[in-house]
Motif scaffolding. Structure first.
Motif, mmCIF file in Angstrom:
data_model
loop_
_atom_site.group_PDB
_atom_site.id
_atom_site.type_symbol
_atom_site.label_atom_id
_atom_site.label_comp_id
_atom_site.label_asym_id
_atom_site.label_seq_id
_atom_site.Cartn_x
_atom_site.Cartn_y
_atom_site.Cartn_z
ATOM 1 N N ILE A 88 0.865 -1.174 0.000
ATOM 2 C CA ILE A 88 0.000 0.000 0.000
ATOM 3 C C ILE A 88 0.906 1.229 0.000
ATOM 4 O O ILE A 88 1.865 1.314 0.773
ATOM 5 C CB ILE A 88 -0.941 0.006 1.227
ATOM 6 C CG1 ILE A 88 -1.779 -1.279 1.281
ATOM 7 C CG2 ILE A 88 -1.815 1.251 1.231
ATOM 8 C CD1 ILE A 88 -2.681 -1.514 0.076
ATOM 9 N N ASP A 89 0.614 2.160 -0.873
ATOM 10 C CA ASP A 89 1.405 3.379 -0.981
ATOM 11 C C ASP A 89 1.350 4.120 0.357
ATOM 12 O O ASP A 89 0.260 4.397 0.880
ATOM 13 C CB ASP A 89 0.830 4.243 -2.108
ATOM 14 C CG ASP A 89 1.746 5.364 -2.528
ATOM 15 O OD1 ASP A 89 2.212 6.125 -1.638
ATOM 16 O OD2 ASP A 89 1.982 5.501 -3.734
ATOM 17 N N THR A 90 2.508 4.443 0.889
ATOM 18 C CA THR A 90 2.559 5.104 2.198
ATOM 19 C C THR A 90 1.848 6.460 2.183
ATOM 20 O O THR A 90 1.359 6.913 3.213
ATOM 21 C CB THR A 90 4.011 5.275 2.681
ATOM 22 O OG1 THR A 90 4.777 5.936 1.681
ATOM 23 C CG2 THR A 90 4.629 3.914 3.004
ATOM 24 N N ARG A 91 1.776 7.093 1.013
ATOM 25 C CA ARG A 91 1.057 8.363 0.934
ATOM 26 C C ARG A 91 -0.425 8.173 1.257
ATOM 27 O O ARG A 91 -1.040 9.020 1.912
ATOM 28 C CB ARG A 91 1.231 8.997 -0.444
ATOM 29 C CG ARG A 91 2.680 9.385 -0.756
ATOM 30 C CD ARG A 91 2.855 9.836 -2.175
ATOM 31 N NE ARG A 91 2.477 8.750 -3.097
ATOM 32 C CZ ARG A 91 2.287 8.901 -4.398
ATOM 33 N NH1 ARG A 91 2.436 10.084 -4.964
ATOM 34 N NH2 ARG A 91 1.973 7.873 -5.164
ATOM 35 N N THR A 92 -0.991 7.068 0.811
ATOM 36 C CA THR A 92 -2.401 6.782 1.119
ATOM 37 C C THR A 92 -2.577 6.529 2.618
ATOM 38 O O THR A 92 -3.505 7.041 3.237
ATOM 39 C CB THR A 92 -2.906 5.575 0.298
ATOM 40 O OG1 THR A 92 -2.833 5.914 -1.083
ATOM 41 C CG2 THR A 92 -4.334 5.216 0.664
ATOM 42 N N ILE A 93 -1.676 5.767 3.191
ATOM 43 C CA ILE A 93 -1.745 5.499 4.636
ATOM 44 C C ILE A 93 -1.640 6.815 5.407
ATOM 45 O O ILE A 93 -2.382 7.049 6.363
ATOM 46 C CB ILE A 93 -0.642 4.506 5.069
ATOM 47 C CG1 ILE A 93 -0.783 3.175 4.312
ATOM 48 C CG2 ILE A 93 -0.705 4.262 6.581
ATOM 49 C CD1 ILE A 93 0.424 2.258 4.435
ATOM 50 N N ASP A 94 -0.727 7.684 4.965
ATOM 51 C CA ASP A 94 -0.559 8.979 5.632
ATOM 52 C C ASP A 94 -1.825 9.832 5.538
ATOM 53 O O ASP A 94 -2.205 10.492 6.509
ATOM 54 C CB ASP A 94 0.622 9.743 5.042
ATOM 55 C CG ASP A 94 1.973 9.147 5.400
ATOM 56 O OD1 ASP A 94 2.060 8.399 6.396
ATOM 57 O OD2 ASP A 94 2.946 9.442 4.679
ATOM 58 N N ARG A 163 -5.152 18.021 1.283
ATOM 59 C CA ARG A 163 -4.736 18.463 -0.055
ATOM 60 C C ARG A 163 -3.649 17.561 -0.633
ATOM 61 O O ARG A 163 -2.614 18.022 -1.122
ATOM 62 C CB ARG A 163 -4.249 19.903 -0.020
ATOM 63 C CG ARG A 163 -5.348 20.887 0.297
ATOM 64 C CD ARG A 163 -4.823 22.327 0.291
ATOM 65 N NE ARG A 163 -5.859 23.264 0.632
ATOM 66 C CZ ARG A 163 -6.176 23.616 1.877
ATOM 67 N NH1 ARG A 163 -5.532 23.092 2.900
ATOM 68 N NH2 ARG A 163 -7.153 24.484 2.102
ATOM 69 N N ALA A 164 -3.916 16.256 -0.572
ATOM 70 C CA ALA A 164 -2.878 15.296 -0.957
ATOM 71 C C ALA A 164 -3.350 14.204 -1.910
ATOM 72 O O ALA A 164 -2.559 13.361 -2.273
ATOM 73 C CB ALA A 164 -2.297 14.657 0.304
ATOM 74 N N GLY A 165 -4.609 14.187 -2.302
ATOM 75 C CA GLY A 165 -5.076 13.133 -3.199
ATOM 76 C C GLY A 165 -6.555 13.263 -3.484
ATOM 77 O O GLY A 165 -7.167 14.292 -3.211
ATOM 78 N N HIS A 177 -13.943 7.518 -0.164
ATOM 79 C CA HIS A 177 -12.779 7.001 -0.871
ATOM 80 C C HIS A 177 -11.647 8.000 -0.665
ATOM 81 O O HIS A 177 -11.837 9.203 -0.844
ATOM 82 C CB HIS A 177 -13.111 6.879 -2.369
ATOM 83 C CG HIS A 177 -11.921 6.619 -3.226
ATOM 84 N ND1 HIS A 177 -11.594 5.364 -3.685
ATOM 85 C CD2 HIS A 177 -10.970 7.460 -3.720
ATOM 86 C CE1 HIS A 177 -10.501 5.447 -4.429
ATOM 87 N NE2 HIS A 177 -10.106 6.712 -4.463
ATOM 88 N N MET A 178 -10.460 7.505 -0.286
ATOM 89 C CA MET A 178 -9.266 8.344 -0.150
ATOM 90 C C MET A 178 -8.158 7.705 -0.975
ATOM 91 O O MET A 178 -7.962 6.490 -0.895
ATOM 92 C CB MET A 178 -8.817 8.449 1.305
ATOM 93 C CG MET A 178 -9.811 9.092 2.233
ATOM 94 S SD MET A 178 -9.171 9.132 3.938
ATOM 95 C CE MET A 178 -10.691 9.457 4.830
ATOM 96 N N ASP A 179 -7.453 8.516 -1.759
ATOM 97 C CA ASP A 179 -6.325 7.985 -2.516
ATOM 98 C C ASP A 179 -5.214 9.016 -2.596
ATOM 99 O O ASP A 179 -5.399 10.177 -2.238
ATOM 100 C CB ASP A 179 -6.762 7.505 -3.910
ATOM 101 C CG ASP A 179 -7.179 8.614 -4.858
ATOM 102 O OD1 ASP A 179 -6.428 9.606 -5.007
ATOM 103 O OD2 ASP A 179 -8.253 8.496 -5.471
ATOM 104 N N CYS A 180 -4.052 8.574 -3.073
ATOM 105 C CA CYS A 180 -2.898 9.463 -3.179
ATOM 106 C C CYS A 180 -2.649 9.894 -4.618
ATOM 107 O O CYS A 180 -1.549 10.329 -4.957
ATOM 108 C CB CYS A 180 -1.654 8.809 -2.580
ATOM 109 S SG CYS A 180 -1.106 7.326 -3.454
ATOM 110 N N GLY A 181 -3.670 9.824 -5.451
ATOM 111 C CA GLY A 181 -3.558 10.290 -6.829
ATOM 112 C C GLY A 181 -3.631 11.810 -6.890
ATOM 113 O O GLY A 181 -3.369 12.506 -5.904
#
Length: 188
Positions: A88-94, A163-165, A177-181
């Protein structure tokens, strides 16, 4: 039904904090931070209604991700239909952890969907028009989450403030839904 728990043992967590305490032993240069309680940590709390598993763990301490904790998060957020694990992309976890902190609650997230294999994504897409063909779930970059004590709107506002995805509001199904895109918002 017996509840499964994944995550660090108490001994492992105490060991991680002990190692951090030694590395951050007070000196004149860092005494102010030490006295403040020091040690910036990131924590993630979730449970899965599908598997009965729960996690409540520190996965980042003072600028460093904890490799074993991330492995546990990866396993927890696996595609349970295929028993497939992806990093899992750490940015999503963050983003998930920061949003949770902003909501100022102790209730864990209910994880509805984390990683999805291409086969699972295709099957879900055949049943629902709301599933993207090239979903970030298939890259380990997205999560669908619910909280009993917070509304979809409250959760989405917290995630958007990072402000990250991407942040999707699904009022009918009661999840966010939360993502790091790319930074974007939508209603599903």
């Amino acid at each position: 039904m017996a509840e499964k728990t994944t995550g660090f043992s108490r001994r492992a967590i105490l060991g991680a904090f002990a190692a951090t305490a030694v590395a951050a032993a007070p000196t004149y240069s860092n005494a102010a931070g030490f006295l403040r309680g020091s040690g910036d940590i990131r924590r993630i709390r979730m449970y899965s209604g599908r598997t009965g598993e729960r996690i409540d763990m520190v996965y980042w301490i003072d600028g460093n991700y904890i490799k074993d904790a991330l492995k546990e998060v990866n396993y927890f957020m696996r595609d349970w239909r295929q028993d497939a694990v992806k990093s899992i992309d750490t940015r999503t976890i963050d983003i998930m952890a920061a949003s949770h902190n902003l909501l100022d609650i102790s209730e864990p997230y209910l994880l509805l969907s984390g990683y999805r294999s291409p086969a699972t994504n295709s099957a879900l897409r055949n049943r629902s028009r709301g599933v993207a063909k090239n979903s970030l779930h298939m890259r380990g970059q997205a999560a669908d989450l619910r909280l009993a004590t917070r509304s979809v709107s409250q959760m989405a506002k917290a995630a958007q403030s990072c402000r990250a995805g991407g942040v999707g509001r699904y009022y009918g199904s009661n999840f966010v839904h939360m993502d790091c895109g790319d930074v974007r918002t939508w209603r599903g």
